[in-house]
Motif scaffolding. Structure first.
Motif, PDB file in Angstrom:
ATOM      1  N   ILE A  68      -9.766  -2.779   8.089  1.00  0.00           N
ATOM      2  CA  ILE A  68      -9.198  -1.709   7.348  1.00  0.00           C
ATOM      3  C   ILE A  68     -10.148  -0.420   7.868  1.00  0.00           C
ATOM      4  O   ILE A  68     -11.150  -0.309   8.148  1.00  0.00           O
ATOM      5  CB  ILE A  68      -9.835  -1.773   5.767  1.00  0.00           C
ATOM      6  N   SER A  78       0.832  -1.340   0.000  1.00  0.00           N
ATOM      7  CA  SER A  78       0.142   0.129  -0.092  1.00  0.00           C
ATOM      8  C   SER A  78       0.947   1.366  -0.032  1.00  0.00           C
ATOM      9  O   SER A  78       0.463   2.308  -0.244  1.00  0.00           O
ATOM     10  CB  SER A  78      -0.914   0.157   1.204  1.00  0.00           C
ATOM     11  N   LEU A  90     -10.194  -1.381  -2.564  1.00  0.00           N
ATOM     12  CA  LEU A  90     -10.087  -0.415  -1.569  1.00  0.00           C
ATOM     13  C   LEU A  90      -9.390   0.780  -2.490  1.00  0.00           C
ATOM     14  O   LEU A  90      -8.532   0.646  -3.212  1.00  0.00           O
ATOM     15  CB  LEU A  90      -8.818  -0.845  -0.747  1.00  0.00           C
ATOM     16  N   GLN A  91      -9.897   2.109  -2.199  1.00  0.00           N
ATOM     17  CA  GLN A  91      -9.100   3.164  -2.442  1.00  0.00           C
ATOM     18  C   GLN A  91      -8.846   4.068  -1.392  1.00  0.00           C
ATOM     19  O   GLN A  91      -9.804   4.218  -0.643  1.00  0.00           O
ATOM     20  CB  GLN A  91     -10.014   3.667  -3.671  1.00  0.00           C
ATOM     21  N   ARG A  92      -7.942   4.748  -1.319  1.00  0.00           N
ATOM     22  CA  ARG A  92      -7.567   5.930  -0.321  1.00  0.00           C
ATOM     23  C   ARG A  92      -8.725   6.767  -0.491  1.00  0.00           C
ATOM     24  O   ARG A  92      -8.955   7.351  -1.343  1.00  0.00           O
ATOM     25  CB  ARG A  92      -6.133   6.492  -0.499  1.00  0.00           C
ATOM     26  N   GLU A 102      -9.351   5.454   6.201  1.00  0.00           N
ATOM     27  CA  GLU A 102      -8.609   5.750   5.460  1.00  0.00           C
ATOM     28  C   GLU A 102      -8.576   5.280   3.944  1.00  0.00           C
ATOM     29  O   GLU A 102      -8.458   5.855   2.972  1.00  0.00           O
ATOM     30  CB  GLU A 102      -6.933   5.748   5.687  1.00  0.00           C
ATOM     31  N   TRP A 103      -9.434   4.297   3.941  1.00  0.00           N
ATOM     32  CA  TRP A 103      -9.684   3.443   2.510  1.00  0.00           C
ATOM     33  C   TRP A 103     -11.229   3.486   2.641  1.00  0.00           C
ATOM     34  O   TRP A 103     -11.857   2.855   3.483  1.00  0.00           O
ATOM     35  CB  TRP A 103      -9.012   1.972   2.790  1.00  0.00           C
ATOM     36  N   LYS A 104     -11.773   3.775   1.180  1.00  0.00           N
ATOM     37  CA  LYS A 104     -12.911   3.465   0.873  1.00  0.00           C
ATOM     38  C   LYS A 104     -12.846   1.921   0.584  1.00  0.00           C
ATOM     39  O   LYS A 104     -12.086   1.458  -0.174  1.00  0.00           O
ATOM     40  CB  LYS A 104     -13.452   4.091  -0.435  1.00  0.00           C
ATOM     41  N   GLN A 105     -14.081   1.197   0.945  1.00  0.00           N
ATOM     42  CA  GLN A 105     -14.329  -0.239   0.612  1.00  0.00           C
ATOM     43  C   GLN A 105     -15.324  -0.487  -0.195  1.00  0.00           C
ATOM     44  O   GLN A 105     -16.376  -0.075   0.571  1.00  0.00           O
ATOM     45  CB  GLN A 105     -14.158  -0.875   1.980  1.00  0.00           C
TER      46      GLN A 105
END
Length: 182
Positions: A152, A107, A179-181, A155-158
């Motif tokens: 998670i 990451s 996952l995207q920051r 900080e991470w979109k899930q």
């Protein structure tokens, strides 16, 4: 890890399709974009079917292959070459420790707005899974990914893609989490 090389095949083909659509403003950008497959090919979790030079996978798709552990590849290839990642697919070791380690290492290399996908994240899938006798010698529990994604942070979109019993008339899935920051 990649077993049959399915995800690297998709990534290589997507890469080719994007070039054909001429989305790259400069030709040199195309040369810098690569698809890397990191797999120890050590028979843990089964044998890969692409690890010979005559394989359909190597002849037709030709990703850059690193035959080593994900941790060693991280330190001795990706970090040393200062490689940044747009899309990372985690599907090697399936223990909690392995998934967490791969995520924590790689990451750091994912670009802003980059995506991490983690395979085998639906805990419902494995619960009722039947393993044939001949597969038992290769079978490895894959309870690490479902445990890890529960931790998670924000900080991470899930985004979870699961279908283990939700729609019984549709194919079941081992699950994929994107996952995207944030």
């Amino acid at each position: 890890g990649s077993g049959g090389g399915f995800i690297p095949r998709i990534m290589v083909q997507a890469h080719r399709d994007l070039k054909e659509q001429e989305i790259f403003e400069h030709e040199y950008i195309w040369d810098k974009i690569q698809v890397y497959l990191v797999d120890a090919a050590n028979k843990v979790g089964g044998e890969v079917d692409w690890n010979n030079n005559d394989s359909f996978f190597k002849k037709k798709f030709n990703p850059r292959i690193i035959l080593d552990t994900t941790e060693n590849a991280y330190y001795n290839f990706f970090v040393k070459h200062d490689i940044k990642i747009d899309l990372l697919h985690i599907d090697a070791g399936h223990s909690y420790k392995d998934i967490k380690n791969d995520f924590e290492l790689y990451s750091n290399l994912v670009k802003p707005n980059g995506i991490i996908s983690i395979h085998d994240t639906d805990e419902k899938y494995q619960k009722d899974l039947i393993i044939t006798e001949d597969e038992k010698k290769y079978f490895e529990e894959f309870d690490g990914p479902p445990k890890f994604i529960k931790e998670i942070n924000k900080e991470w979109k899930q985004f979870n893609l699961f279908n283990a019993g939700n729609y019984p008339s549709k194919p079941s899935s081992t699950g994929l989490t994107l996952l995207q920051r944030a």
